[in-house]
Motif scaffolding. Structure first.
Motif, PDB file in Angstrom:
ATOM      1  N   SER A 243       2.793  -0.741   4.032  1.00  0.00           N
ATOM      2  CA  SER A 243       2.160  -0.005   2.932  1.00  0.00           C
ATOM      3  C   SER A 243       2.795   1.376   2.793  1.00  0.00           C
ATOM      4  O   SER A 243       3.081   2.053   3.785  1.00  0.00           O
TER       5      SER A 243
ATOM      6  N   HIS B 267       3.027  -3.211   0.159  1.00  0.00           N
ATOM      7  CA  HIS B 267       1.791  -2.898  -0.550  1.00  0.00           C
ATOM      8  C   HIS B 267       1.862  -1.425  -0.949  1.00  0.00           C
ATOM      9  O   HIS B 267       1.744  -0.536  -0.107  1.00  0.00           O
TER      10      HIS B 267
ATOM     11  N   ILE C 217      -6.326  -2.996   0.225  1.00  0.00           N
ATOM     12  CA  ILE C 217      -5.459  -4.170   0.403  1.00  0.00           C
ATOM     13  C   ILE C 217      -6.310  -5.432   0.576  1.00  0.00           C
ATOM     14  O   ILE C 217      -7.496  -5.352   0.900  1.00  0.00           O
TER      15      ILE C 217
ATOM     16  N   TYR D  98       1.748   1.492   8.063  1.00  0.00           N
ATOM     17  CA  TYR D  98       1.746   2.519   7.022  1.00  0.00           C
ATOM     18  C   TYR D  98       2.921   3.460   7.251  1.00  0.00           C
ATOM     19  O   TYR D  98       3.130   3.952   8.372  1.00  0.00           O
TER      20      TYR D  98
END
Length: 351
Positions: free
Chosen positions: A70, A101, A161, A170
């Protein structure tokens, strides 16, 4: 070419923006196809198309062996994001198994179009982060960039998500990966909710104000823990444990305290430290060679720390693309340059 009055597309895009409040833009096979040719907005840079990266023979499928990553998606940092994506794919044994994402603050078709044209084979979805979630909760920090709502989106990852994503990496947009991301993905969290490099030699007290340390109740926050600094720009998160433990609310609670008493100066990092410092899974420092952007006030050049490196991180005020463009780069910025896909206007004219 006729330039007569054309039917307005505003109602369509208005409706689409509304729908994005509740549904992510899935840009894979289930993606929304607009079939509308839109010239990129002037503020969105133009990038060269990246090569296609294919899986090695030992890789499973994205359905059975996915790696979820992400990042935020913002026009101001798009050049950094593109370089980060390229570096991740280029050093991955199984690049087709990586599912990105992206979190964005608003519906910007130009950004999505730029992503797709630069990485035609990328597996990604884009989710709108509702800035209202943090409105009234953000306190002014020492650097304006740290006060942007999107900087706080990582706190809400578990709400954004899909629920079937149980683990995610992340990453900030100002990083370059120089190792296989699968190694970081496979780290054993040992029951912890977050894994990240810890820096226990850092002066932990400086991340909080005298107001915090002089309050006996607040100072007891870390009792029973050995708190160490960690950087939230590189984290492996057990999303399921984050949800179950109500960590979003815990971080928000400290943001509420900050609004009443100024207990820290640095954006979204300190509330993470208040909740998690001393209770994360520490991973090797090679996974976050951070601080390459210098400090948060002047962004002066810094050298690499000794030791092996898997990830370079330009945290701090100075960003490599800005320093390179100004013709005043730091030595470490030349390590970022090979991943820069930006196509300058002069190059475009020559082509």
């Amino acid at each position: 070419m006729a330039f007569g009055k054309q039917p307005s597309l505003l109602p369509f895009f208005g409706l689409l923006s509304f729908l994005l409040l509740f549904h992510p833009i899935a840009t894979t096979t289930t993606g929304i196809r607009l079939n509308v040719v839109r010239k990129p907005a002037p503020e969105v840079p133009i990038f060269r198309e990246a090569p296609a990266f294919r899986n090695g023979e030992s890789c499973g499928s994205i359905e059975t062996d996915p790696i979820h990553v992400s990042m935020t998606l913002d026009a101001n940092y798009l050049r950094g994001t593109m370089a980060a994506i390229l570096s991740i794919l280029q050093h991955s044994t199984c690049p087709e198994n990586i599912s990105f994402h992206f979190l964005c603050a608003r519906f910007e078709p130009e950004l999505f179009s730029s992503l797709r044209s630069t990485f035609p084979y990328l597996n990604f979805k884009v989710y709108r982060f509702d800035s209202n979630r943090v409105r009234g909760k953000i306190s002014k920090s020492i650097r304006q960039a740290l006060d942007q709502p999107l900087n706080y989106a990582r706190i809400y990852l578990s709400d954004i998500i899909p629920v079937d994503v149980n683990r995610i990496i992340y990453l900030d947009s100002d990083i370059v990966m120089v190792d296989d991301i699968a190694k970081l993905w496979k780290v054993d969290l040992e029951g912890k909710v977050v894994a990240a490099p810890e820096y226990c030699h850092a002066n932990f007290t400086k991340y909080f104000t005298d107001t915090f340390w002089s309050d006996s109740d607040l100072a007891e926050t870390f009792k029973g823990r050995k708190p160490c600094y960690f950087n939230t720009g590189v984290m492996v998160v057990d999303v399921e444990k984050w949800r179950e433990g109500g960590y979003t609310q815990k971080v928000e609670d400290w943001m509420g305290v900050q609004k009443q008493k100024r207990i820290y100066h640095l954006g979204s990092l300190p509330p993470f430290l208040l909740v998690l410092a001393g209770n994360i899974k520490a991973v090797d420092h090679r996974w976050n060679q951070h601080g390459l952007g210098g400090d948060n006030l002047e962004g002066k050049c810094r050298s690499l720390h000794p030791g092996p490196i898997s990830l370079l991180h330009w945290s701090g005020k100075g960003k490599p693309w800005l320093r390179l463009d100004s013709r005043k780069p730091c030595n470490v910025d030349h390590l970022w340059a090979p991943y820069d896909l930006y196509r300058s206007s002069s190059l475009s004219l020559e082509e």
